[in-house]
Design a protein around this motif. Structure first.
Motif, PDB file in Angstrom:
ATOM      1  N   VAL A  63      48.375  49.639  34.630  1.00 55.90           N
ATOM      2  CA  VAL A  63      47.410  48.541  34.757  1.00 55.90           C
ATOM      3  C   VAL A  63      46.700  48.622  36.104  1.00 55.90           C
ATOM      4  O   VAL A  63      45.481  48.434  36.201  1.00 55.90           O
ATOM      5  CB  VAL A  63      48.110  47.172  34.601  1.00 55.90           C
ATOM      6  N   HIS A  64      47.459  48.915  37.148  1.00 53.89           N
ATOM      7  CA  HIS A  64      46.878  49.043  38.493  1.00 53.89           C
ATOM      8  C   HIS A  64      45.842  50.165  38.513  1.00 53.89           C
ATOM      9  O   HIS A  64      44.746  50.012  39.068  1.00 53.89           O
ATOM     10  CB  HIS A  64      47.996  49.316  39.500  1.00 53.89           C
ATOM     11  N   ALA A  65      46.175  51.298  37.897  1.00 56.26           N
ATOM     12  CA  ALA A  65      45.252  52.434  37.864  1.00 56.26           C
ATOM     13  C   ALA A  65      44.008  52.109  37.046  1.00 56.26           C
ATOM     14  O   ALA A  65      42.887  52.479  37.413  1.00 56.26           O
ATOM     15  CB  ALA A  65      45.962  53.658  37.283  1.00 56.26           C
ATOM     16  N   CYS A 110      35.598  39.162  32.655  1.00 51.77           N
ATOM     17  CA  CYS A 110      35.968  39.965  33.818  1.00 51.77           C
ATOM     18  C   CYS A 110      37.409  40.469  33.690  1.00 51.77           C
ATOM     19  O   CYS A 110      38.341  39.663  33.556  1.00 51.77           O
ATOM     20  CB  CYS A 110      35.821  39.135  35.090  1.00 51.77           C
ATOM     21  N   PRO A 111      37.634  41.775  33.739  1.00 54.21           N
ATOM     22  CA  PRO A 111      39.003  42.295  33.601  1.00 54.21           C
ATOM     23  C   PRO A 111      39.930  41.860  34.731  1.00 54.21           C
ATOM     24  O   PRO A 111      41.147  41.761  34.538  1.00 54.21           O
ATOM     25  CB  PRO A 111      38.806  43.812  33.588  1.00 54.21           C
ATOM     26  N   PHE A 112      39.366  41.578  35.909  1.00 52.11           N
ATOM     27  CA  PHE A 112      40.210  41.162  37.029  1.00 52.11           C
ATOM     28  C   PHE A 112      40.659  39.709  36.867  1.00 52.11           C
ATOM     29  O   PHE A 112      41.803  39.371  37.186  1.00 52.11           O
ATOM     30  CB  PHE A 112      39.469  41.377  38.347  1.00 52.11           C
ATOM     31  N   LEU A 113      39.774  38.852  36.378  1.00 51.80           N
ATOM     32  CA  LEU A 113      40.186  37.486  36.068  1.00 51.80           C
ATOM     33  C   LEU A 113      41.234  37.492  34.958  1.00 51.80           C
ATOM     34  O   LEU A 113      42.231  36.761  35.018  1.00 51.80           O
ATOM     35  CB  LEU A 113      38.980  36.652  35.632  1.00 51.80           C
ATOM     36  N   ASN A 114      41.002  38.321  33.953  1.00 45.10           N
ATOM     37  CA  ASN A 114      41.957  38.413  32.848  1.00 45.10           C
ATOM     38  C   ASN A 114      43.328  38.862  33.343  1.00 45.10           C
ATOM     39  O   ASN A 114      44.365  38.329  32.930  1.00 45.10           O
ATOM     40  CB  ASN A 114      41.441  39.388  31.790  1.00 45.10           C
ATOM     41  N   ALA A 115      43.328  39.854  34.235  1.00 50.75           N
ATOM     42  CA  ALA A 115      44.596  40.365  34.762  1.00 50.75           C
ATOM     43  C   ALA A 115      45.323  39.297  35.573  1.00 50.75           C
ATOM     44  O   ALA A 115      46.547  39.151  35.473  1.00 50.75           O
ATOM     45  CB  ALA A 115      44.343  41.603  35.619  1.00 50.75           C
ATOM     46  N   ALA A 116      44.565  38.539  36.375  1.00 55.69           N
ATOM     47  CA  ALA A 116      45.183  37.488  37.186  1.00 55.69           C
ATOM     48  C   ALA A 116      45.782  36.392  36.314  1.00 55.69           C
ATOM     49  O   ALA A 116      46.827  35.817  36.648  1.00 55.69           O
ATOM     50  CB  ALA A 116      44.146  36.897  38.142  1.00 55.69           C
ATOM     51  N   VAL A 117      45.136  36.107  35.181  1.00 50.37           N
ATOM     52  CA  VAL A 117      45.654  35.088  34.258  1.00 50.37           C
ATOM     53  C   VAL A 117      46.896  35.601  33.534  1.00 50.37           C
ATOM     54  O   VAL A 117      47.891  34.881  33.389  1.00 50.37           O
ATOM     55  CB  VAL A 117      44.569  34.687  33.243  1.00 50.37           C
ATOM     56  N   GLU A 118      46.853  36.854  33.092  1.00 51.27           N
ATOM     57  CA  GLU A 118      47.982  37.407  32.343  1.00 51.27           C
ATOM     58  C   GLU A 118      49.183  37.708  33.232  1.00 51.27           C
ATOM     59  O   GLU A 118      50.326  37.720  32.765  1.00 51.27           O
ATOM     60  CB  GLU A 118      47.546  38.678  31.609  1.00 51.27           C
ATOM     61  N   VAL A 126      49.592  43.845  40.710  1.00 48.06           N
ATOM     62  CA  VAL A 126      48.370  43.756  39.900  1.00 48.06           C
ATOM     63  C   VAL A 126      47.595  42.491  40.246  1.00 48.06           C
ATOM     64  O   VAL A 126      46.366  42.518  40.372  1.00 48.06           O
ATOM     65  CB  VAL A 126      48.716  43.792  38.398  1.00 48.06           C
ATOM     66  N   HIS A 127      48.298  41.380  40.416  1.00 49.77           N
ATOM     67  CA  HIS A 127      47.622  40.133  40.792  1.00 49.77           C
ATOM     68  C   HIS A 127      46.989  40.268  42.176  1.00 49.77           C
ATOM     69  O   HIS A 127      45.865  39.794  42.401  1.00 49.77           O
ATOM     70  CB  HIS A 127      48.613  38.968  40.775  1.00 49.77           C
ATOM     71  N   ARG A 128      47.690  40.926  43.091  1.00 47.52           N
ATOM     72  CA  ARG A 128      47.134  41.124  44.431  1.00 47.52           C
ATOM     73  C   ARG A 128      45.877  41.992  44.372  1.00 47.52           C
ATOM     74  O   ARG A 128      44.915  41.756  45.111  1.00 47.52           O
ATOM     75  CB  ARG A 128      48.177  41.768  45.353  1.00 47.52           C
TER      76      ARG A 128
END
Length: 206
Positions: A63-65, A110-118, A126-128
């Motif tokens: 996910v980070h990559a 936004c994939p970054f907003l999605n990642a922060a929510v998930e 990943v949140h950072r």
């Protein structure tokens, strides 16, 4: 007599990492991070799970990559201005120019907003990464606002970043990119108000 169809051979070697990242981008976008398993990713990338774990230590690493790969494509320009929008005002407004959703497929935002929510744990890598991206996004906007002549470029950058995130979330809820046009209209007003000189007061003119 039944005949079992031949199974596709797993592809190994060069290009496996790229195929895995491509599959991750497609599956995370379509289904989300938490709903996508490593077995599903391996199948989509046409690699074995052993090969998958050779390239990525685990799902968090993948996910980070994945987010690192899409980061540069989503950030506002930070270097030379693109030919289509040579002026900073145009570049600020360009982030709201979204293609119509003619396919009818669900918008993911936004994939970054999605990642922060998930992945809500703020200490999670990943949140950072998502938080760092959002900070960089606002910084890029502030830089453009400074070039546009804003009196307080940091404030304008934060305002437009907040407006963008709100428009992106609304587009997902309504499954329509129309929020982008509304966001662009509001952003134009914010920019014009931020760069218009404040009239001198009567006291200062004395």
């Amino acid at each position: 007599m039944s005949i079992t169809p031949p199974q596709p051979r797993r592809r190994r070697g060069r290009g496996a990492r790229e195929r895995i990242l491509k599959a991750a981008t497609e599956l995370f976008t379509a289904h989300g991070i938490n709903a996508t398993g490593m077995e599903q990713l391996a199948t989509a990338a046409n690699v074995s799970k052993r090969t998958l774990y050779t390239h990525f230590a685990g799902k968090d690493d993948l996910v980070h990559a994945y987010l690192s790969c899409v980061e540069d494509d989503l950030l506002p320009p930070g270097g030379s201005a693109p030919e289509a929008y040579p002026d900073p005002r145009g570049q600020l407004l360009a982030i709201f120019e979204w293609e119509p959703n003619s396919s009818g497929e669900p918008l993911r935002g936004c994939p970054f907003l999605n990642a922060a929510v998930e992945i809500p744990d703020p200490a999670h890598p990943v949140h950072r990464l998502a938080a760092a991206y959002k900070a960089e996004f606002a910084d890029r906007l502030a830089s453009l606002a400074r070039q546009a002549g804003a009196r307080d470029p940091v404030e304008l950058g934060e305002q437009i970043a907040l407006l963008y995130d709100g428009a992106a979330a609304r587009s997902v809820a309504l499954n329509s990119t129309a929020a982008g046009a509304t966001g662009r209209s509001i952003a134009a007003k914010l920019i014009d108000a931020a760069v218009t000189p404040v009239p001198a007061s009567a006291d200062s003119e004395r």
